[in-house]
Design an enzyme around this catalytic site. Structure first.
Site, mmCIF file in Angstrom:
data_model
loop_
_atom_site.group_PDB
_atom_site.id
_atom_site.type_symbol
_atom_site.label_atom_id
_atom_site.label_comp_id
_atom_site.label_asym_id
_atom_site.label_seq_id
_atom_site.Cartn_x
_atom_site.Cartn_y
_atom_site.Cartn_z
ATOM 1 N N LEU A 108 53.372 50.357 -10.572
ATOM 2 C CA LEU A 108 52.575 49.376 -11.319
ATOM 3 C C LEU A 108 52.914 47.986 -10.801
ATOM 4 O O LEU A 108 54.077 47.585 -10.802
ATOM 5 C CB LEU A 108 52.884 49.479 -12.817
ATOM 6 C CG LEU A 108 52.221 48.468 -13.741
ATOM 7 C CD1 LEU A 108 50.699 48.529 -13.645
ATOM 8 C CD2 LEU A 108 52.678 48.711 -15.175
ATOM 9 N N ILE A 133 58.089 49.341 -10.090
ATOM 10 C CA ILE A 133 57.449 48.053 -10.298
ATOM 11 C C ILE A 133 57.175 47.469 -8.919
ATOM 12 O O ILE A 133 58.101 47.262 -8.127
ATOM 13 C CB ILE A 133 58.338 47.092 -11.122
ATOM 14 C CG1 ILE A 133 58.678 47.690 -12.486
ATOM 15 C CG2 ILE A 133 57.660 45.733 -11.261
ATOM 16 C CD1 ILE A 133 57.492 47.916 -13.406
ATOM 17 N N LYS A 134 55.910 47.240 -8.637
ATOM 18 C CA LYS A 134 55.517 46.694 -7.336
ATOM 19 C C LYS A 134 55.607 45.174 -7.390
ATOM 20 O O LYS A 134 54.956 44.532 -8.213
ATOM 21 C CB LYS A 134 54.094 47.118 -6.983
ATOM 22 C CG LYS A 134 53.692 46.753 -5.561
ATOM 23 C CD LYS A 134 52.236 47.073 -5.260
ATOM 24 C CE LYS A 134 51.921 48.529 -5.415
ATOM 25 N NZ LYS A 134 50.535 48.848 -5.026
ATOM 26 N N ILE A 135 56.431 44.623 -6.504
ATOM 27 C CA ILE A 135 56.629 43.180 -6.420
ATOM 28 C C ILE A 135 56.221 42.731 -5.022
ATOM 29 O O ILE A 135 56.680 43.313 -4.029
ATOM 30 C CB ILE A 135 58.102 42.804 -6.705
ATOM 31 C CG1 ILE A 135 58.491 43.229 -8.126
ATOM 32 C CG2 ILE A 135 58.328 41.308 -6.500
ATOM 33 C CD1 ILE A 135 59.950 42.975 -8.479
#
Length: 170
Positions: free
Chosen positions: A115, A146-148
């Site tokens: 996400l 968690i996509k950063i």
């Protein structure tokens, strides 16, 4: 299960056998509730799902799967950002639950859902880290990524998130 074609194993089977992890770049409530995502996991070897705001915008524009939740959020006074956050975290949590058996069976290597933090924060280290923390805490599943964004400002957020035990996808 090995899928066959007249020429031998199906292309997806050959990819799996070669060690390729098959991820679906799509998530919607319809995909979850219809059983289609489960079918893709069971029959096609999908081991991960990634999503982002564009994917959710597309999902929201099709059908009526989100209507009831949108009405409740609107009645509760949620603004657009709050509504998007609630919808995405609910769907991602459900996808994490669906993929949890894959996650357990592979010792955490597969069975993940990615996400993305709000891309408007790509140049804001503190905002990105705060968003990553909030998404991680709200979804509250060990198989969440968690996509950063790998921007200059994103790099310290990536480092800090990993140091806090947040699984990160860059």
């Amino acid at each position: 299960m090995t899928e066959q074609t007249a020429a031998g194993p199906a292309p997806v089977t050959r990819l799996r056998e070669a060690g390729v992890a098959i991820w679906l770049d799509d998530l919607s409530r319809e995909l979850l509730r219809s059983g289609e995502l489960q079918r893709l996991v069971d029959e096609r070897g999908v081991v991960g799902v990634t999503t982002n705001p564009t994917i959710f915008a597309s999902a929201l524009s099709k059908g009526d799967a989100y209507d009831e939740q949108l009405r409740a959020l609107a009645a509760g006074g949620a603004d657009v950002d709050e509504a998007v956050f609630a919808i995405t975290t609910d769907d991602v949590r459900e996808a994490c639950d669906l993929l949890a058996p894959v996650h357990r069976a592979t010792g955490g290597r597969d069975g993940r859902v990615s996400l993305e933090v709000d891309p408007r924060l790509a140049r804001d280290t503190d905002g990105t880290l705060a968003a990553a923390r909030r998404l991680w805490a709200t979804v509250d599943r060990p198989n969440l990524f968690i996509k950063i964004p790998a921007t200059v400002e994103g790099l310290p957020a990536i480092t800090a998130a990993i140091a806090e035990g947040i699984s990160v996808n860059v």
